[in-house]
Design a protein around this motif. Structure first.
Motif, PDB file in Angstrom:
ATOM      1  N   LYS A   3       0.833  -1.195   0.000  1.00  0.00           N
ATOM      2  CA  LYS A   3       0.000   0.000   0.000  1.00  0.00           C
ATOM      3  C   LYS A   3       0.870   1.248   0.000  1.00  0.00           C
ATOM      4  CE  LYS A   3      -4.085   1.906   2.134  1.00  0.00           C
ATOM      5  NZ  LYS A   3      -5.171   1.658   3.071  1.00  0.00           N
ATOM      6  N   THR A   4       0.509   2.207  -0.855  1.00  0.00           N
ATOM      7  CA  THR A   4       1.261   3.453  -0.971  1.00  0.00           C
ATOM      8  C   THR A   4       1.362   4.149   0.388  1.00  0.00           C
ATOM      9  OG1 THR A   4       0.454   3.703  -3.224  1.00  0.00           O
ATOM     10  CG2 THR A   4       1.379   5.663  -2.186  1.00  0.00           C
ATOM     11  N   THR A  33      -0.474   2.700 -11.143  1.00  0.00           N
ATOM     12  CA  THR A  33       0.255   1.485 -10.774  1.00  0.00           C
ATOM     13  C   THR A  33       0.597   0.614 -11.976  1.00  0.00           C
ATOM     14  OG1 THR A  33      -1.740   0.165 -10.471  1.00  0.00           O
ATOM     15  CG2 THR A  33      -0.937   1.374  -8.543  1.00  0.00           C
TER      16      THR A  33
END
Length: 75
Positions: A3-4, A33
């Motif tokens: 997760k960013t 992405t």
């Protein structure tokens, strides 16, 4: 895939002899992405090879229509 901005694992990407797959295990924004144009929940993977067809059928309990992914190998 992580997760960013965090360290939570969201899924996995893999390459099987040039065929790229991504499996996301959580709801995540895929913008930027490389998955922006990915096919969401395919109906099946269909492999056409020299007149032979193999099919891996998938089942989703969402009541929505789903497209097949067709892979054709040519000599």
């Amino acid at each position: 895939m992580v997760k960013t901005g965090g360290d939570e694992i969201m899924g996995i990407t893999l390459d099987l002899q040039g065929l790229e797959f991504a499996l996301l295990a959580a709801d995540h924004n895929v913008t930027g992405t490389g998955l922006d144009k990915a096919l969401y929940r395919p109906a099946a993977f269909v492999f056409d090879m020299d007149g032979t067809r193999h099919r891996i059928q998938l089942s989703w309990e969402d009541g929505l229509p789903h497209q097949d992914v067709i892979i054709t190998w040519k000599k």
